[in-house]
Design a protein around this motif. Sequence first.
Motif, PDB file in Angstrom:
ATOM      1  N   ASP A 224      -7.135   5.553  -6.440  1.00 18.96           N
ATOM      2  CA  ASP A 224      -7.599   6.663  -7.275  1.00 18.96           C
ATOM      3  C   ASP A 224      -7.392   8.021  -6.606  1.00 18.96           C
ATOM      4  N   SER A 225      -6.563   8.053  -5.572  1.00 15.85           N
ATOM      5  CA  SER A 225      -6.368   9.314  -4.851  1.00 15.85           C
ATOM      6  C   SER A 225      -5.604  10.326  -5.708  1.00 15.85           C
ATOM      7  N   PRO A 226      -6.095  11.578  -5.770  1.00 14.15           N
ATOM      8  CA  PRO A 226      -5.361  12.613  -6.532  1.00 14.15           C
ATOM      9  C   PRO A 226      -3.974  12.882  -5.961  1.00 14.15           C
ATOM     10  N   ALA A 227      -3.801  12.571  -4.678  1.00 23.36           N
ATOM     11  CA  ALA A 227      -2.503  12.848  -4.054  1.00 23.36           C
ATOM     12  C   ALA A 227      -1.388  12.006  -4.646  1.00 23.36           C
ATOM     13  N   LEU A 228      -1.732  10.934  -5.354  1.00 11.23           N
ATOM     14  CA  LEU A 228      -0.702  10.086  -5.951  1.00 11.23           C
ATOM     15  C   LEU A 228       0.047  10.817  -7.068  1.00 11.23           C
ATOM     16  N   THR A 229      -0.627  11.786  -7.717  1.00 13.45           N
ATOM     17  CA  THR A 229      -0.012  12.448  -8.876  1.00 13.45           C
ATOM     18  C   THR A 229       1.196  13.288  -8.478  1.00 13.45           C
ATOM     19  N   ASP A 230       1.162  13.873  -7.274  1.00 13.08           N
ATOM     20  CA  ASP A 230       2.303  14.686  -6.848  1.00 13.08           C
ATOM     21  C   ASP A 230       2.890  14.163  -5.539  1.00 13.08           C
ATOM     22  N   LEU A 231       2.816  12.826  -5.372  1.00 13.78           N
ATOM     23  CA  LEU A 231       3.357  12.230  -4.150  1.00 13.78           C
ATOM     24  C   LEU A 231       4.859  12.460  -4.050  1.00 13.78           C
ATOM     25  N   ALA A 232       5.546  12.352  -5.178  1.00 13.46           N
ATOM     26  CA  ALA A 232       7.005  12.531  -5.151  1.00 13.46           C
ATOM     27  C   ALA A 232       7.363  13.939  -4.688  1.00 13.46           C
ATOM     28  N   LYS A 233       6.623  14.946  -5.163  1.00 18.72           N
ATOM     29  CA  LYS A 233       6.888  16.321  -4.754  1.00 18.72           C
ATOM     30  C   LYS A 233       6.619  16.494  -3.257  1.00 18.72           C
ATOM     31  N   TYR A 234       5.557  15.832  -2.783  1.00 19.70           N
ATOM     32  CA  TYR A 234       5.227  15.953  -1.361  1.00 19.70           C
ATOM     33  C   TYR A 234       6.342  15.351  -0.503  1.00 19.70           C
TER      34      TYR A 234
ATOM     35  N   ASP B  20      -7.343  22.039  -1.865  1.00 16.22           N
ATOM     36  CA  ASP B  20      -8.241  21.219  -1.043  1.00 16.22           C
ATOM     37  C   ASP B  20      -7.502  20.095  -0.303  1.00 16.22           C
ATOM     38  N   ASP B  21      -6.204  19.935  -0.563  1.00 12.09           N
ATOM     39  CA  ASP B  21      -5.451  18.859   0.096  1.00 12.09           C
ATOM     40  C   ASP B  21      -5.117  19.286   1.520  1.00 12.09           C
ATOM     41  N   TRP B  22      -5.584  18.507   2.505  1.00 15.25           N
ATOM     42  CA  TRP B  22      -5.457  18.900   3.914  1.00 15.25           C
ATOM     43  C   TRP B  22      -4.004  18.891   4.417  1.00 15.25           C
ATOM     44  N   LEU B  23      -3.181  17.979   3.891  1.00 16.29           N
ATOM     45  CA  LEU B  23      -1.791  17.931   4.343  1.00 16.29           C
ATOM     46  C   LEU B  23      -0.998  19.124   3.805  1.00 16.29           C
ATOM     47  N   TYR B  24      -1.293  19.543   2.560  1.00 15.56           N
ATOM     48  CA  TYR B  24      -0.615  20.729   2.029  1.00 15.56           C
ATOM     49  C   TYR B  24      -0.961  21.941   2.886  1.00 15.56           C
ATOM     50  N   ARG B  25      -2.250  22.074   3.219  1.00 13.35           N
ATOM     51  CA  ARG B  25      -2.678  23.209   4.037  1.00 13.35           C
ATOM     52  C   ARG B  25      -2.058  23.141   5.424  1.00 13.35           C
ATOM     53  N   LEU B  26      -2.041  21.932   6.019  1.00 13.85           N
ATOM     54  CA  LEU B  26      -1.529  21.774   7.380  1.00 13.85           C
ATOM     55  C   LEU B  26      -0.071  22.233   7.481  1.00 13.85           C
ATOM     56  N   HIS B  27       0.773  21.704   6.614  1.00 13.83           N
ATOM     57  CA  HIS B  27       2.199  21.995   6.759  1.00 13.83           C
ATOM     58  C   HIS B  27       2.554  23.396   6.258  1.00 13.83           C
ATOM     59  N   ALA B  28       1.868  23.866   5.202  1.00 15.79           N
ATOM     60  CA  ALA B  28       2.119  25.241   4.748  1.00 15.79           C
ATOM     61  C   ALA B  28       1.753  26.222   5.855  1.00 15.79           C
ATOM     62  N   GLY B  29       0.626  25.978   6.532  1.00 19.95           N
ATOM     63  CA  GLY B  29       0.208  26.852   7.630  1.00 19.95           C
ATOM     64  C   GLY B  29       1.186  26.803   8.785  1.00 19.95           C
ATOM     65  N   ARG B  30       1.676  25.620   9.144  1.00 22.91           N
ATOM     66  CA  ARG B  30       2.638  25.488  10.241  1.00 22.91           C
ATOM     67  C   ARG B  30       3.919  26.265   9.944  1.00 22.91           C
ATOM     68  N   LEU B  31       4.389  26.112   8.722  1.00 29.21           N
ATOM     69  CA  LEU B  31       5.648  26.775   8.351  1.00 29.21           C
ATOM     70  C   LEU B  31       5.481  28.291   8.325  1.00 29.21           C
ATOM     71  N   LEU B  32       4.292  28.750   7.890  1.00 26.03           N
ATOM     72  CA  LEU B  32       4.038  30.188   7.889  1.00 26.03           C
ATOM     73  C   LEU B  32       4.016  30.751   9.308  1.00 26.03           C
TER      74      LEU B  32
ATOM     75  N   LEU C 151       0.837  -1.197   0.000  1.00 27.13           N
ATOM     76  CA  LEU C 151       0.000   0.000   0.000  1.00 27.13           C
ATOM     77  C   LEU C 151       0.876   1.253   0.000  1.00 27.13           C
ATOM     78  N   VAL C 152       0.255   2.360  -0.342  1.00 24.98           N
ATOM     79  CA  VAL C 152       0.976   3.630  -0.473  1.00 24.98           C
ATOM     80  C   VAL C 152       0.509   4.571   0.634  1.00 24.98           C
ATOM     81  N   PHE C 153       1.475   5.250   1.271  1.00 25.65           N
ATOM     82  CA  PHE C 153       1.165   6.165   2.366  1.00 25.65           C
ATOM     83  C   PHE C 153       1.905   7.485   2.176  1.00 25.65           C
ATOM     84  N   ARG C 154       1.320   8.525   2.746  1.00 27.33           N
ATOM     85  CA  ARG C 154       2.012   9.811   2.863  1.00 27.33           C
ATOM     86  C   ARG C 154       2.330  10.051   4.332  1.00 27.33           C
ATOM     87  N   PRO C 155       3.557  10.439   4.657  1.00 30.27           N
ATOM     88  CA  PRO C 155       3.869  10.737   6.057  1.00 30.27           C
ATOM     89  C   PRO C 155       3.165  12.013   6.502  1.00 30.27           C
ATOM     90  N   VAL C 156       2.574  11.971   7.680  1.00 29.51           N
ATOM     91  CA  VAL C 156       1.901  13.149   8.253  1.00 29.51           C
ATOM     92  C   VAL C 156       2.853  13.895   9.165  1.00 29.51           C
TER      93      VAL C 156
END
Length: 674
Positions: free
Chosen positions: A612-622, A649-661, A586-591
């Motif tokens: 079918d998750s859209p997050a798979l398309t830019d998983l490498a960038k993440y 709309d991706d919650w992990l992008y928002r979470l970490h971008a907000g933390r870093l800001l 299975l495929v995971f993204r680290p939180v």
Amino acid sequence: MNGSYRRTARLSAPSQMDRGAAGGGAFARRLGAALTVMVLIAGAVLAGDLAVRILPAIATASYWAEDVCIALMSPPQPQHPDIVIVAVTEDTLAALPYRSPLDRDFLAGLIERLEDAGARAIGLDILLDQPTEPEKDAHLSRVIETAPIPIIAGYATPTDLLTPRQAAFLDRYVPASQRGLVNLMTDGKLGTVRWIITNRSENGITTPGFAAALARAVGVEPPAEAVALAYRAPPDKTSPPFRTYPAHTLALLPKAWFAGKVVLIGSDLPLADRHRTPWAARDGVSAGSHAGVAIHAQALAQLLDRRSPPELGRISTLAILAGAAVLGLLLSTIHRALPVQIGTAAGGLAALWVLGFGLFRLSALMLPLVAMSLSYALAWAAGNAHWRGTAWRQREFIRQAFSQFTAPAIVDRLIANPEQLRLGGEKRHITTLFTDLSGFTAWFEQSDPQEALTVLSQYLSGMAQIAFEHGGTIDKIIGDALHLLFGAPLDQSDQATRAVRCALAMDAFGLDFCARQQAQGQGFGATRIGVHAGPAVVGNFGGDRFFNYTAYGDTVNTAARLESANKSLGGRVCVSGAVVTGCPDLVFRPVGALRLVGKEHPVDAFEPLAADSPALTDLAKYLVAFRLMKDDDQAALGAFEQLRSSRPDDWLYRLHAGRLLRGEQGTLLVLKDK
């Protein structure tokens, strides 16, 4: 879901009182099982013993089994060195002036020749119960009374069907000190002679048995009570157990053949004084019936040789029956197909008979074969019925206990292999999954109760079905929340993968269900899910009154905290690193590393991605951006801003971008809410 529900869902270790109650229940179960085993064994022993004693058909079968064992397994023995039979045969009678009564001069002559030959003692297995020719009667009487060696003459009483006149003559003719009862003791079923009469008291007078009187006459004290007859097998098929010579040839035989011997004189006629022996079971009734004098010789040989009787004592017999019952009970615990069970039981029974026959062959010890077989069979049957009844109750217990909480396939496996279900508490490696609905309490309070319950029932039914499809076991349902177990009650080598796939399916179902409800104007919330793997104590902690199959331990608490963490993080599914390691496909993204409330060490958290998750398309960038953030690289903020702008709309992008800001660094996330 509000705090009150969260406190209800939190799990903790069982108390000392609970453990004590569980221990007491286990002791009671063990005691009950021990008592059941004891009752089954005792019942089988008593039934087997009584059946042989009071049921004629069983008693007959028991005697027949003994006869077969003796006839087939008695080892050949040389002819007895100290006992000789002088037989009155048809040829002997043909040479005499009349057949009956036997000529007294002829008998007196036999005794005189044996005395002259140096015989040790003489046993006269002939009833001298009527007068013949006076001179001949006087001659024989004088020879008996004045013999220089012990002479025992046959004796009987009206109890033995003598007429009063015969009994009176016999009492006058044979001195009391030279009498021996010649009647034989049979089993009354087959008619086989089985015991040695050592004495009999009648009208205040005790008379020894024929063989007992002879044994005492030569210095061997016989037993006080009747004993089982231990037959002596012949040396071969053509030779008798004792040297036997026709009476009319005695004058022609060397004296040395009789010197120092105990000589028995008796008839060996085809139609008179013949009695069944155990060899009738092998050779037939005719060939297996022997002359009375030959059976008296068997009894005398046993007494002279001081051989133990083949029968066991009472205590030993009951011990043997108990051993057979234990074997039957043990074999009844083999839970296999009925033909296999019957075959195993038959094999055990055959083993008992082989043991019985072999033991007799080696030591002349006769086991109670039929009683032993009955005790064995009854214990096996009773045990089988008991275990089958227990198994049926166990199956029904498992079916009722688990059918509403796990997949039917798992229930069937538990029923087929109940030993895999170890109730009462055991430590297992499990994967546990928690779900919860956001805003459930507010929505429920604002909705019509009947409509809200209908919607909630539909939601929980769908979630339970998904759990069953993935092999999960529902620990409990509290309001809108579900707690699932994987790897319990049955082992599942792929438990982590099952749990994550179940979480993804529940997430998809929750999104669809929520969308449909919101389209109808219902304020139904999103489903949050947490998954963790590790050791836990799993079992039935409901006591004896009700079933409560659940899990306790830090693994369970951590899964509940991961589910709750979604509320702070903004995600829906959060699984631990311990789960990820068990899901290589299975495929995971680290939180990030979550510092959960009440936890000393951070827990690495991940989000599983569906195919079918859209997050798979830019998983490498993440993953690149996450590595920069973990290394406290200033470029991390730009990388996450770029990701967020591409998919806001991706919650992990928002979470970490907000933390870093906000100036936060690294991947450690400290959560303040449970």
